[in-house]
Design a protein around this motif. Structure first.
Motif, PDB file in Angstrom:
ATOM      1  N   ASP A  61       0.830  -1.201   0.000  1.00  0.00           N
ATOM      2  CA  ASP A  61       0.000   0.000   0.000  1.00  0.00           C
ATOM      3  C   ASP A  61       0.866   1.253   0.000  1.00  0.00           C
ATOM      4  N   ARG A  65       1.009   4.248  -2.754  1.00  0.00           N
ATOM      5  CA  ARG A  65       0.829   5.671  -2.425  1.00  0.00           C
ATOM      6  C   ARG A  65       1.996   6.499  -2.940  1.00  0.00           C
ATOM      7  N   ASP A  68       1.599   6.912  -6.594  1.00  0.00           N
ATOM      8  CA  ASP A  68       0.493   7.821  -6.888  1.00  0.00           C
ATOM      9  C   ASP A  68       0.961   9.272  -6.951  1.00  0.00           C
ATOM     10  N   GLN A 165     -10.262  18.069  -1.350  1.00  0.00           N
ATOM     11  CA  GLN A 165     -10.816  16.936  -0.616  1.00  0.00           C
ATOM     12  C   GLN A 165     -12.324  17.110  -0.533  1.00  0.00           C
ATOM     13  N   HIS A 171     -21.007   8.501  -4.127  1.00  0.00           N
ATOM     14  CA  HIS A 171     -19.987   7.944  -5.018  1.00  0.00           C
ATOM     15  C   HIS A 171     -20.232   8.314  -6.489  1.00  0.00           C
ATOM     16  N   ARG A 193      -8.847  10.199  -6.831  1.00  0.00           N
ATOM     17  CA  ARG A 193      -8.601   9.056  -5.943  1.00  0.00           C
ATOM     18  C   ARG A 193      -9.695   9.039  -4.888  1.00  0.00           C
ATOM     19  N   SER A 194     -10.403   7.910  -4.793  1.00  0.00           N
ATOM     20  CA  SER A 194     -11.520   7.785  -3.854  1.00  0.00           C
ATOM     21  C   SER A 194     -11.205   6.759  -2.788  1.00  0.00           C
ATOM     22  N   GLN A 195     -11.660   7.042  -1.580  1.00  0.00           N
ATOM     23  CA  GLN A 195     -11.542   6.107  -0.470  1.00  0.00           C
ATOM     24  C   GLN A 195     -12.766   6.285   0.413  1.00  0.00           C
ATOM     25  N   GLY A 196     -13.598   5.257   0.458  1.00  0.00           N
ATOM     26  CA  GLY A 196     -14.835   5.358   1.220  1.00  0.00           C
ATOM     27  C   GLY A 196     -15.742   6.415   0.619  1.00  0.00           C
ATOM     28  N   THR A 198     -15.036   9.612   0.479  1.00  0.00           N
ATOM     29  CA  THR A 198     -14.214  10.793   0.213  1.00  0.00           C
ATOM     30  C   THR A 198     -13.523  10.658  -1.142  1.00  0.00           C
ATOM     31  N   THR A 199     -13.524  11.745  -1.902  1.00  0.00           N
ATOM     32  CA  THR A 199     -12.819  11.801  -3.179  1.00  0.00           C
ATOM     33  C   THR A 199     -11.802  12.926  -3.134  1.00  0.00           C
ATOM     34  N   GLU A 200     -10.578  12.605  -3.541  1.00  0.00           N
ATOM     35  CA  GLU A 200      -9.533  13.626  -3.635  1.00  0.00           C
ATOM     36  C   GLU A 200      -9.270  13.909  -5.109  1.00  0.00           C
TER      37      GLU A 200
END
Length: 282
Positions: A61, A65, A68, A165, A171, A193-196, A198-200
């Motif tokens: 991971d 990152r 990325d 952020q 989604h 980039r999405s996580q849960g 949240t989208t960045e």
């Protein structure tokens, strides 16, 4: 005795109390103790394997990152955003002009980025110099102001990103549009980039920064896209202590669901933090 050994080997994998009872039942023979020891060893090995797997996953991971940080840009070639109400107005002013409004302190996302760059430099050897510039919202509207010291404009810049952020509980697909480029039929480059929930979004603003540098006489000299975007005749940077503005532009967000445009408001999309700029330089 065979049934006792079977109970012993299973009980060690359940609870300590049952395991204690089992060891007491098997105290009549040395083979019972050896079975208990073997079971304990298996549990230890399973725990070690799990820890090694977790460490390997964490390392993987981390490498992702780090990769990325230099990911390839996506391109949004749409001329207009689906939701014009999500336009952010960005302005860049000399740091001296913001003295009366107090300092702008970095927020958690900016700290996280700098920490990630530092860790990648230590562990992966991908060392990059970065300057983080925290933006601040101005009262009365979606206007974001960045205060720059003049020395930043003379850095040998490699990459400049606007970081957003966003809360994205439904989604939806979010893509940024820079009207300054769209009006010239040029694409907006970005990374999502999405996580849960949240989208960045990271939006490429290298051309905009080089435009400021060209006007200031700094590195770059208005090459490439920055030269195309320079106003004619060329304006020098204003350095008014109270009202000077070095540059302004807008950023719009377009939202869609399964390819169908929707309003970002209907998708409950909103900013979680004040945007910031990441300036990578040599």
């Amino acid at each position: 005795m065979a049934w006792m050994l079977l109970v012993c080997s299973l009980a060690v994998f359940t609870t300590n109390s049952i395991g204690g009872l089992c060891r007491a039942l098997g105290a009549h023979g040395s083979k019972d103790a050896s079975w208990a020891l073997r079971a304990d060893a298996l549990m230890h090995r399973d725990h070690q394997d799990h820890r090694e797997h977790r460490d390997h996953q964490d390392h993987q991971d981390h490498r992702e990152r780090c990769a990325d940080l230099t990911a390839a840009w996506l391109h949004n070639s749409r001329v207009q955003a689906a939701d014009k109400s999500t336009v952010l107005h960005l302005s860049v002013r000399p740091a001296s002009a913001g003295a009366s409004r107090g300092s702008v302190f970095p927020e958690q996302p900016l700290f996280s980025l700098v920490r990630r760059v530092y860790r990648c430099c230590q562990e992966a050897g991908e060392c990059r110099s970065v300057r983080g510039l925290q933006g601040g919202f101005l009262a009365g509207g979606p206007d974001v102001e960045f205060l720059l010291s003049r020395d930043v404009l003379f850095l040998s810049v490699r990459r400049v990103e606007l970081h957003l952020q966003l809360s994205n509980p439904q989604h939806v697909n979010i893509q940024p549009v820079l009207p300054l480029l769209a009006n010239k039929k040029l694409p907006t480059r970005f990374i999502s980039r999405s996580q849960g929930d949240t989208t960045e979004l990271r939006v490429d603003l290298l051309f905009f920064f080089q435009r400021l540098q060209a006007a200031a006489g700094g590195p770059g000299g208005g090459r490439g896209l920055a030269k195309m975007m320079l106003p004619s005749p060329r304006h020098q940077l204003q350095d008014d202590q109270q009202h000077g503005v070095w540059g302004e532009m807008g950023v719009a967000l377009g939202c869609s669901r399964e390819g169908v445009p929707v309003t970002c408001q209907s998708g409950q999309v909103r900013l979680l933090h004040s945007p910031f700029l990441a300036v990578y330089y040599r």
